[in-house]
Design an enzyme around this catalytic site. Structure first.
Site, PDB file in Angstrom:
ATOM      1  N   GLY A 181       0.828  -1.201   0.000  1.00 45.62           N
ATOM      2  CA  GLY A 181       0.000   0.000   0.000  1.00 45.62           C
ATOM      3  C   GLY A 181       0.856   1.242   0.000  1.00 45.62           C
ATOM      4  O   GLY A 181       2.031   1.202   0.385  1.00 45.62           O
ATOM      5  N   GLN A 198       3.063   9.952   1.475  1.00 45.75           N
ATOM      6  CA  GLN A 198       4.347   9.264   1.280  1.00 45.75           C
ATOM      7  C   GLN A 198       5.042   9.667  -0.012  1.00 45.75           C
ATOM      8  O   GLN A 198       6.244   9.435  -0.171  1.00 45.75           O
ATOM      9  CB  GLN A 198       4.140   7.737   1.286  1.00 45.75           C
ATOM     10  N   CYS A 250       6.339  -0.394   6.703  1.00 44.06           N
ATOM     11  CA  CYS A 250       5.879   0.774   5.957  1.00 44.06           C
ATOM     12  C   CYS A 250       6.975   1.166   4.975  1.00 44.06           C
ATOM     13  O   CYS A 250       8.152   1.148   5.338  1.00 44.06           O
ATOM     14  CB  CYS A 250       5.598   1.914   6.932  1.00 44.06           C
ATOM     15  N   LEU A 251       6.594   1.516   3.751  1.00 42.26           N
ATOM     16  CA  LEU A 251       7.604   1.887   2.755  1.00 42.26           C
ATOM     17  C   LEU A 251       8.383   3.129   3.170  1.00 42.26           C
ATOM     18  O   LEU A 251       9.476   3.358   2.660  1.00 42.26           O
ATOM     19  CB  LEU A 251       6.939   2.099   1.390  1.00 42.26           C
ATOM     20  N   HIS A 288      -3.809   0.786   7.909  1.00 42.18           N
ATOM     21  CA  HIS A 288      -2.485   1.416   7.838  1.00 42.18           C
ATOM     22  C   HIS A 288      -2.497   2.622   6.895  1.00 42.18           C
ATOM     23  O   HIS A 288      -2.005   3.703   7.244  1.00 42.18           O
ATOM     24  CB  HIS A 288      -1.469   0.360   7.380  1.00 42.18           C
ATOM     25  N   GLU A 289      -3.080   2.441   5.703  1.00 42.99           N
ATOM     26  CA  GLU A 289      -3.035   3.515   4.703  1.00 42.99           C
ATOM     27  C   GLU A 289      -3.972   4.659   5.070  1.00 42.99           C
ATOM     28  O   GLU A 289      -3.639   5.824   4.864  1.00 42.99           O
ATOM     29  CB  GLU A 289      -3.356   2.971   3.308  1.00 42.99           C
ATOM     30  N   HIS A 348      -2.396   6.953   7.469  1.00 41.04           N
ATOM     31  CA  HIS A 348      -1.434   7.890   6.857  1.00 41.04           C
ATOM     32  C   HIS A 348      -2.093   9.224   6.518  1.00 41.04           C
ATOM     33  O   HIS A 348      -1.447  10.265   6.554  1.00 41.04           O
ATOM     34  CB  HIS A 348      -0.878   7.304   5.547  1.00 41.04           C
TER      35      HIS A 348
HETATM   36 ZN    ZN Z   1       2.929   3.211   5.558  1.00 38.58          ZN
END
Ligand code: ZN
Length: 157
Positions: free
Chosen positions: A46, A51, A88-89, A130-131, A134
């Site tokens: 995701g 991000q 997380c990226l 999670h997303e 953000h």
């Molecule tokens: Zn993340």
């Protein structure tokens, strides 16, 4: 399509609240295409607007069940509980144990502005939470029961 730079730990953009998407136009579609390409290139499940430096309520997810694009998403209901490792990226190589609902129902707009509802279980439920977090500047580390040590990560592989 193009791969965008993923902002990393410490970038204050990750802590900001996102505004609603109001225009469903080719510029948004370009962003969505870029975000999907960026997510796949980074082998993530995701990616959220902040991000890639975009403070809009935009999310792309692929938790193994195909690409899902969410504009202005909200969680309608949750049930059950799961506890597991999450990353997380924006925090490469870091993983924490995070509790999430087992099932999540969300409402969002698609790339044409049409509202729809979707339900996710397991990994997809985790990705929804999670997303969507953000978009209000909340990060998985805030919720982690504890962070995993590098040695534990090797054990998981
Ligand atoms: Zn993340």
């Amino acid at each position: 399509m193009a791969i965008r730079e993923i902002l990393k730990d410490g970038d204050e953009t990750l802590r900001k609240k996102c505004r609603e998407v109001t225009e469903f136009n080719p510029r948004l579609w370009q962003l969505l295409d870029d975000m999907a390409e960026t997510m796949y290139a980074a082998d993530g499940a995701g990616l959220a607007g902040p991000q890639v430096g975009i403070l809009r309520q935009v999310v792309v997810i692929d938790a193994g069940e195909g690409l899902i694009e969410l504009m202005n998403p909200t969680i309608l209901s949750t049930s059950g509980m799961q506890e597991g490792a999450e990353g997380c990226l924006s925090f490469p190589g870091e993983y924490g144990i995070v509790r999430r609902p087992m099932k999540v129902r969300v409402k969002a707009q698609n790339r044409n502005g049409e509202w729809f509802e979707a339900e996710g279980e397991g990994l997809l439920a985790r990705a929804f939470c999670h997303e969507i977090d953000h978009l209000s500047g909340r990060l998985f580390k805030d919720l982690a029961v504890r962070m995993l040590q590098p040695r534990e990560l090797e054990d998981e592989e």
